[in-house]
Design an enzyme around this catalytic site. Sequence first.
Site, PDB file in Angstrom:
ATOM      1  N   GLY A   8     -14.161  21.985  18.488  1.00  0.00           N
ATOM      2  CA  GLY A   8     -13.293  22.572  19.515  1.00  0.00           C
ATOM      3  C   GLY A   8     -11.900  22.600  18.940  1.00  0.00           C
ATOM      4  N   GLU A   9     -10.942  22.201  19.733  1.00  0.00           N
ATOM      5  CA  GLU A   9      -9.554  22.160  19.272  1.00  0.00           C
ATOM      6  C   GLU A   9      -9.133  20.685  19.271  1.00  0.00           C
ATOM      7  OE1 GLU A   9      -7.523  24.352  17.929  1.00  0.00           O
ATOM      8  OE2 GLU A   9      -6.126  22.671  17.849  1.00  0.00           O
ATOM      9  N   SER A  10      -8.971  20.146  18.075  1.00  0.00           N
ATOM     10  CA  SER A  10      -8.785  18.692  17.980  1.00  0.00           C
ATOM     11  C   SER A  10      -7.527  18.202  18.695  1.00  0.00           C
ATOM     12  CB  SER A  10      -8.781  18.246  16.519  1.00  0.00           C
ATOM     13  OG  SER A  10      -7.749  18.896  15.802  1.00  0.00           O
ATOM     14  N   CYS A  58     -16.700  18.875  13.062  1.00  0.00           N
ATOM     15  CA  CYS A  58     -15.555  19.775  12.976  1.00  0.00           C
ATOM     16  C   CYS A  58     -14.307  19.149  13.615  1.00  0.00           C
ATOM     17  CB  CYS A  58     -15.911  21.134  13.554  1.00  0.00           C
ATOM     18  SG  CYS A  58     -14.863  22.428  12.884  1.00  0.00           S
ATOM     19  N   ARG A  66      -6.963  19.835   8.071  1.00  0.00           N
ATOM     20  CA  ARG A  66      -7.359  20.833   9.080  1.00  0.00           C
ATOM     21  C   ARG A  66      -7.339  22.245   8.513  1.00  0.00           C
ATOM     22  NH1 ARG A  66      -3.985  20.385  14.424  1.00  0.00           N
ATOM     23  NH2 ARG A  66      -5.584  21.818  15.145  1.00  0.00           N
ATOM     24  N   ILE A  99     -16.571  26.825  10.993  1.00  0.00           N
ATOM     25  CA  ILE A  99     -15.683  27.649  11.827  1.00  0.00           C
ATOM     26  C   ILE A  99     -14.291  27.012  11.824  1.00  0.00           C
ATOM     27  CG2 ILE A  99     -15.299  28.640  14.122  1.00  0.00           C
ATOM     28  CD1 ILE A  99     -18.356  28.167  14.621  1.00  0.00           C
ATOM     29  N   ARG A 100     -13.344  27.706  11.194  1.00  0.00           N
ATOM     30  CA  ARG A 100     -11.981  27.133  11.035  1.00  0.00           C
ATOM     31  C   ARG A 100     -12.062  25.640  10.716  1.00  0.00           C
ATOM     32  NH1 ARG A 100     -11.556  30.808  14.772  1.00  0.00           N
ATOM     33  NH2 ARG A 100     -11.849  29.429  16.545  1.00  0.00           N
ATOM     34  N   HIS A 148     -20.943  22.755  11.793  1.00  0.00           N
ATOM     35  CA  HIS A 148     -21.502  22.698  13.153  1.00  0.00           C
ATOM     36  C   HIS A 148     -23.037  22.636  13.105  1.00  0.00           C
ATOM     37  CE1 HIS A 148     -17.962  23.571  15.722  1.00  0.00           C
ATOM     38  NE2 HIS A 148     -17.497  24.101  14.604  1.00  0.00           N
ATOM     39  N   GLU A 203     -25.004  21.711  15.233  1.00  0.00           N
ATOM     40  CA  GLU A 203     -25.582  22.012  16.558  1.00  0.00           C
ATOM     41  C   GLU A 203     -25.778  23.516  16.749  1.00  0.00           C
ATOM     42  OE1 GLU A 203     -22.529  21.364  15.896  1.00  0.00           O
ATOM     43  OE2 GLU A 203     -21.189  22.494  17.208  1.00  0.00           O
TER      44      GLU A 203
END
Length: 205
Positions: free
Chosen positions: A50-52, A82, A109, A138-139, A174, A176
């Site tokens: 997500g967004e850490s 991630c 990051r 992903i990023r 990821h 998952e």
Amino acid sequence: MVIPVRIGILALQGAFIEHEKMLSSLGCEAIQVRKTEHLADIDGLVIPGGESTTIGKLMNEFKLTDRIRDLAGDGLPVFGTCAGLILMAREIVDSDQPRLGLMNIVAHRNAFGRQVDSFETNLEVEGLGPDRFRAVFIRAPYIETVRNGVDVLASVGDKVVLAKEKNLLAAAFHPELTDDSRVHSLFLKEVEKFLANKKKIRAIV
Ligand code: GLN
């Protein structure tokens, strides 16, 4: 009656539903964690992507950070993917964002650069046998430095993307988002060890 293994998934923001599906398909009871009460009586915890920065702030706001640190210190298996990896790192390059800081690693990051925002690659993973693991990035961050006690399980070139330190597992990708459950199974092996040490009888059903 067999009581299934109970895995908490931090569900404040990000890709928690996908972990829930994966863990349910592996026979675990998956619990969404939003409050400290949800951390009671879990056998493992997933910190999703997500967004850490957002997840870190929300963890503080919901008073989860210290509780998770204590549980991890007592041996609870924790698996970060991630953004979850970033939150588990003790050091994050050029950032003082809130974090759990559980693992003896330095995370970088968005480290694969803008041109390759997202990509997939076949990873050779220590302990998973000869078949490579299709990893979705992903990023993604990578682990710039591993310190004492940390084992490297997979790398992309010279960038470490999967590492383990005692009860802690961190993936830059990821797992998952694929049908391959082998990285989750690595985590569940730690959960089984944890349960055996606690002499708790729970099973993957
Ligand atoms: N770039 C995100 C961060 O720094 C992580 C991306 C992800 O979790 N897919 O938080």
